[in-house]
Design an enzyme around this catalytic site. Structure first.
Site, PDB file in Angstrom:
ATOM      1  N   ASP A  16       0.801  -1.216   0.000  1.00  0.00           N
ATOM      2  CA  ASP A  16       0.000   0.000   0.000  1.00  0.00           C
ATOM      3  C   ASP A  16       0.840   1.276   0.000  1.00  0.00           C
ATOM      4  O   ASP A  16       0.573   2.207  -0.762  1.00  0.00           O
ATOM      5  CB  ASP A  16      -0.847  -0.010   1.279  1.00  0.00           C
ATOM      6  CG  ASP A  16      -2.307   0.030   0.941  1.00  0.00           C
ATOM      7  OD1 ASP A  16      -2.683  -0.556  -0.097  1.00  0.00           O
ATOM      8  OD2 ASP A  16      -3.055   0.666   1.711  1.00  0.00           O
ATOM      9  N   HIS A 175       8.009  11.584   8.659  1.00  0.00           N
ATOM     10  CA  HIS A 175       7.679  12.453   7.525  1.00  0.00           C
ATOM     11  C   HIS A 175       7.261  13.847   7.976  1.00  0.00           C
ATOM     12  O   HIS A 175       7.251  14.781   7.176  1.00  0.00           O
ATOM     13  CB  HIS A 175       6.670  11.798   6.588  1.00  0.00           C
ATOM     14  CG  HIS A 175       5.249  11.819   7.059  1.00  0.00           C
ATOM     15  ND1 HIS A 175       4.791  11.028   8.063  1.00  0.00           N
ATOM     16  CD2 HIS A 175       4.187  12.550   6.650  1.00  0.00           C
ATOM     17  CE1 HIS A 175       3.505  11.262   8.260  1.00  0.00           C
ATOM     18  NE2 HIS A 175       3.106  12.195   7.413  1.00  0.00           N
ATOM     19  N   HIS A 237       5.925  12.030  15.632  1.00  0.00           N
ATOM     20  CA  HIS A 237       5.669  13.319  14.985  1.00  0.00           C
ATOM     21  C   HIS A 237       5.606  14.480  15.988  1.00  0.00           C
ATOM     22  O   HIS A 237       6.259  15.502  15.810  1.00  0.00           O
ATOM     23  CB  HIS A 237       4.358  13.282  14.199  1.00  0.00           C
ATOM     24  CG  HIS A 237       4.284  12.154  13.193  1.00  0.00           C
ATOM     25  ND1 HIS A 237       5.381  11.698  12.511  1.00  0.00           N
ATOM     26  CD2 HIS A 237       3.235  11.408  12.757  1.00  0.00           C
ATOM     27  CE1 HIS A 237       5.009  10.716  11.689  1.00  0.00           C
ATOM     28  NE2 HIS A 237       3.718  10.526  11.817  1.00  0.00           N
ATOM     29  N   LYS A 334      -7.661  10.634  16.301  1.00  0.00           N
ATOM     30  CA  LYS A 334      -8.300  10.250  15.038  1.00  0.00           C
ATOM     31  C   LYS A 334      -9.806  10.414  15.189  1.00  0.00           C
ATOM     32  O   LYS A 334     -10.313  10.495  16.301  1.00  0.00           O
ATOM     33  CB  LYS A 334      -7.971   8.786  14.732  1.00  0.00           C
ATOM     34  CG  LYS A 334      -6.496   8.597  14.411  1.00  0.00           C
ATOM     35  CD  LYS A 334      -6.224   7.297  13.704  1.00  0.00           C
ATOM     36  CE  LYS A 334      -4.799   7.251  13.210  1.00  0.00           C
ATOM     37  NZ  LYS A 334      -4.629   7.802  11.863  1.00  0.00           N
ATOM     38  N   LYS A 340      -6.107  18.881  11.180  1.00  0.00           N
ATOM     39  CA  LYS A 340      -5.292  20.030  11.550  1.00  0.00           C
ATOM     40  C   LYS A 340      -4.045  19.591  12.310  1.00  0.00           C
ATOM     41  O   LYS A 340      -4.098  18.707  13.157  1.00  0.00           O
ATOM     42  CB  LYS A 340      -6.104  20.988  12.419  1.00  0.00           C
ATOM     43  CG  LYS A 340      -5.420  22.326  12.612  1.00  0.00           C
ATOM     44  CD  LYS A 340      -6.266  23.292  13.399  1.00  0.00           C
ATOM     45  CE  LYS A 340      -7.178  24.115  12.509  1.00  0.00           C
ATOM     46  NZ  LYS A 340      -7.930  25.114  13.260  1.00  0.00           N
ATOM     47  N   LYS A 377      -1.268  36.240  17.229  1.00  0.00           N
ATOM     48  CA  LYS A 377      -2.459  36.914  17.747  1.00  0.00           C
ATOM     49  C   LYS A 377      -2.016  38.027  18.662  1.00  0.00           C
ATOM     50  O   LYS A 377      -1.210  37.791  19.580  1.00  0.00           O
ATOM     51  CB  LYS A 377      -3.288  35.938  18.551  1.00  0.00           C
ATOM     52  CG  LYS A 377      -3.943  34.868  17.737  1.00  0.00           C
ATOM     53  CD  LYS A 377      -4.883  34.170  18.658  1.00  0.00           C
ATOM     54  CE  LYS A 377      -5.816  33.261  17.960  1.00  0.00           C
ATOM     55  NZ  LYS A 377      -6.877  32.849  18.870  1.00  0.00           N
ATOM     56  N   ARG A 461     -14.956  17.092  18.841  1.00  0.00           N
ATOM     57  CA  ARG A 461     -13.662  17.721  19.136  1.00  0.00           C
ATOM     58  C   ARG A 461     -12.803  16.843  20.045  1.00  0.00           C
ATOM     59  O   ARG A 461     -11.716  17.240  20.451  1.00  0.00           O
ATOM     60  CB  ARG A 461     -13.872  19.078  19.793  1.00  0.00           C
ATOM     61  CG  ARG A 461     -14.440  20.150  18.859  1.00  0.00           C
ATOM     62  CD  ARG A 461     -14.547  21.489  19.572  1.00  0.00           C
ATOM     63  NE  ARG A 461     -13.276  21.949  20.096  1.00  0.00           N
ATOM     64  CZ  ARG A 461     -12.994  22.074  21.384  1.00  0.00           C
ATOM     65  NH1 ARG A 461     -13.884  21.784  22.291  1.00  0.00           N
ATOM     66  NH2 ARG A 461     -11.809  22.494  21.754  1.00  0.00           N
TER      67      ARG A 461
HETATM   68  C1  BG6 Z   1       1.310   8.494   9.985  1.00  0.00           C
HETATM   69  C2  BG6 Z   1       0.390   7.748  10.908  1.00  0.00           C
HETATM   70  O1  BG6 Z   1       2.611   8.454  10.473  1.00  0.00           O
HETATM   71  O2  BG6 Z   1       0.877   9.842   9.865  1.00  0.00           O
HETATM   72  C3  BG6 Z   1      -1.038   7.839  10.418  1.00  0.00           C
HETATM   73  O3  BG6 Z   1       0.789   6.391  10.969  1.00  0.00           O
HETATM   74  C4  BG6 Z   1      -1.428   9.266  10.174  1.00  0.00           C
HETATM   75  O4  BG6 Z   1      -1.911   7.227  11.343  1.00  0.00           O
HETATM   76  C5  BG6 Z   1      -0.393   9.982   9.315  1.00  0.00           C
HETATM   77  O5  BG6 Z   1      -2.669   9.260   9.512  1.00  0.00           O
HETATM   78  C6  BG6 Z   1      -0.688  11.459   9.182  1.00  0.00           C
HETATM   79  O6  BG6 Z   1       0.143  12.029   8.221  1.00  0.00           O
HETATM   80  P1  BG6 Z   1      -0.274  13.366   7.479  1.00  0.00           P
HETATM   81  O7  BG6 Z   1       0.915  13.736   6.672  1.00  0.00           O
HETATM   82  O8  BG6 Z   1      -1.473  13.068   6.676  1.00  0.00           O
HETATM   83  O9  BG6 Z   1      -0.569  14.356   8.564  1.00  0.00           O
END
Ligand code: BG6
Length: 481
Positions: A16, A175, A237, A334, A340, A377, A461
């Site tokens: 995928d 990423h 992240h 999620k 955002k 702001k 939210r």
């Molecule tokens: C991934 C997670 O690292 O980042 C996913 O495994 C998540 O669960 C994704 O959806 C979010 O990436 P982006 O670039 O869409 O914010």
């Protein structure tokens, strides 16, 4: 090096990630003439198929604009596919022969991208090391999370990799480090005298780093349930963003100088405590308005009694002179109301108030997505005869200011970095060790005690408890976040 042959080998080419993300990414890099001219691409996976099957499967994820058809053909001509098992050395020897055929001249470089499940990770890396190392150039490997699921499994993996490759050869992708505004954090902080002197506990009350997604784990429940949102998003992240927001100024822009500072700030964070975390799990909204959405536990790939969090809010403290006592709130979830990702640096209330409490806090907002933006702001006099205060914004919204084409995709940027050999935006091994040190105890505690996440409705939210928590940690809520 760009004049010499390069080979990009995509392991897991039938999966995928390959079809949805990596093939499109290498096509865009190729299309924009960013890669070395003599780059050859190999797909490798267990499925017996040809390169035209790969092409067919990834077709709908690859944009080809009018006039680019010929180039697209050429791109596929530069592609090949080699079927093979992940654990048999002889298959890698065949792959190696195919690559070698193409490597004319004195120098040739290889980049391996591992888009494979963690279960075959060790086999694949051992076989690359044994059968596919370039003998006349560099060999680099790109790997993606999961890097283990706790401190023990992660360090096992790190030791395994360290036995095969040098740290300079290993590119651990997060990423988020390839996103425009995440890369901008260092510039905002260190190229502006206006922020430098106020970036500390004397002036800043709290920092909120959030990630929200409007969809659930649809289809990925199997993977997700074993990991949960803390491992999936927060430990990597959000913590990466935090280290860029909080680190001291590096000695230089050298990748190792930067990563030295990131590690240092992480070392000042104590492991997260039970009282500093709130976890949630989404439930369906069958009688809700609009789309009917199923809950996490309704996903057939998720065990019925799963307590895996799909939402988490955690507060971390950095115990150094700059930040002691200041809450850094990490929040991710999620199946929420919107997509955002942003950072909110909230300044303290103005001391010695003369405006009867009408002056709201300054806030610097760095919006990572959607729609990159940086805005501050601040309070201003409302224009006109009256002497009223109004909250307003100094607003740098990228779409208003720059052309969209100026913001490349995270994967494109990171893969290009690997070709160029710059590790600035990749995770070093010791960063990973620190990340797991901070999160492993709480992950273990939640699991051992089978802590039940609080429910929240799909599309909401998040758990209502979260707003109370934010207020308790000196984050003043204003607006919609
Ligand atoms: C991934 C997670 O690292 O980042 C996913 O495994 C998540 O669960 C994704 O959806 C979010 O990436 P982006 O670039 O869409 O914010």
């Amino acid at each position: 090096d760009f004049e010499y042959p390069h080979t990009f080998i995509l392991l897991g080419a039938s999966g995928d990630l390959a079809k949805k993300k990596i093939y499109p990414t290498i096509w865009y890099l190729y299309r924009d003439n960013l890669l070395p001219e003599k780059t050859k691409f190999f797909g490798y996976a267990r499925t017996k198929q040809s390169i035209s099957d790969v092409r067919e499967k990834s077709k709908k994820y690859m944009k080809v604009r009018a006039g680019e058809e010929e180039k697209f053909e050429k791109f596929w001509q530069a592609n090949d596919y080699c079927p093979g098992s992940y654990d048999k050395r002889v298959d890698y020897e065949i792959l190696n022969q195919s690559i070698t055929k193409f490597e004319k001249g004195p120098i040739a470089n290889r980049i391996f991208y591992l888009a494979v499940p963690p279960t075959v990770f060790e086999d694949v890396t051992v076989n690359i090391r044994n059968a596919c190392i370039s003998i006349k150039g560099f060999t680099r490997v790109i790997i993606e999370k999961p890097f283990g699921r706790d401190d023990v499994s992660s360090s096992k993996l790190s030791n395994h990799l360290a036995g095969l490759f040098k740290e300079e050869q290993i590119y651990r992708i997060d990423h988020y480090l390839g996103k425009e505004m995440v890369q901008n954090l260092m510039t905002i902080r260190f190229a502006n005298q206006i922020f430098g002197p106020s970036w500390n506990r004397e002036n800043i009350a709290s920092v909120l780093i959030s990630f929200k997604e409007p969809f659930g784990t649809e289809g990925r429940g199997g993977y997700f349930d074993d990991f949960g949102i803390i491992r999936d998003v927060m430990q990597n992240h959000l913590l990466q963003i935090l280290s860029l927001v909080a680190m001291e100024k590096p000695v230089s822009l050298n990748p190792n100088d930067i990563r030295d500072e990131k590690v240092k700030v992480l070392r000042h964070i104590r492991p997260i405590k039970r009282e500093d975390i709130l976890i949630g799990q989404y439930v369906g909204n069958p009688d809700g308005q609009g789309d009917e959405k199923l809950g996490y536990l309704d996903d057939p790939t998720v065990p019925k009694d799963s307590v895996t969090p799909t939402y988490a809010l955690a507060v971390v403290y950095i115990n150094n002179a700059r930040w002691q006592g200041i809450p850094f709130i990490l929040r991710c979830g999620k199946a929420l109301n919107e997509r955002k990702a942003e950072v909110r640096v909230q300044y303290r209330d103005v001391p010695g108030d003369i405006f009867d409490g009408h002056a709201k806090r300054n806030e610097l907002v760095i919006r990572v997505q959607p729609g990159e933006a940086l805005y501050l702001k601040l309070m201003s006099k409302s224009p006109g005869m009256k002497f009223d205060l109004v909250e307003t914004e100094l607003d740098l919204t990228y779409s208003m200011r720059y052309r969209e084409a100026d913001v490349p995709d995270a994967y494109e940027r990171l893969i290009l970095d690997v070709f160029m050999g710059t590790q600035m935006h990749f995770v070093r091994n010791d960063e990973l060790t620190e990340a797991w040190r901070i999160f492993t105890p709480i992950l273990n505690e939640l699991e051992e005690q089978h802590v039940k996440p609080v429910p929240y409705t799909y599309g909401s939210r998040g758990p209502s408890e979260a707003d109370k928590t934010l207020a308790n940690y000196d984050f003043k809520y204003s607006g919609s976040y």
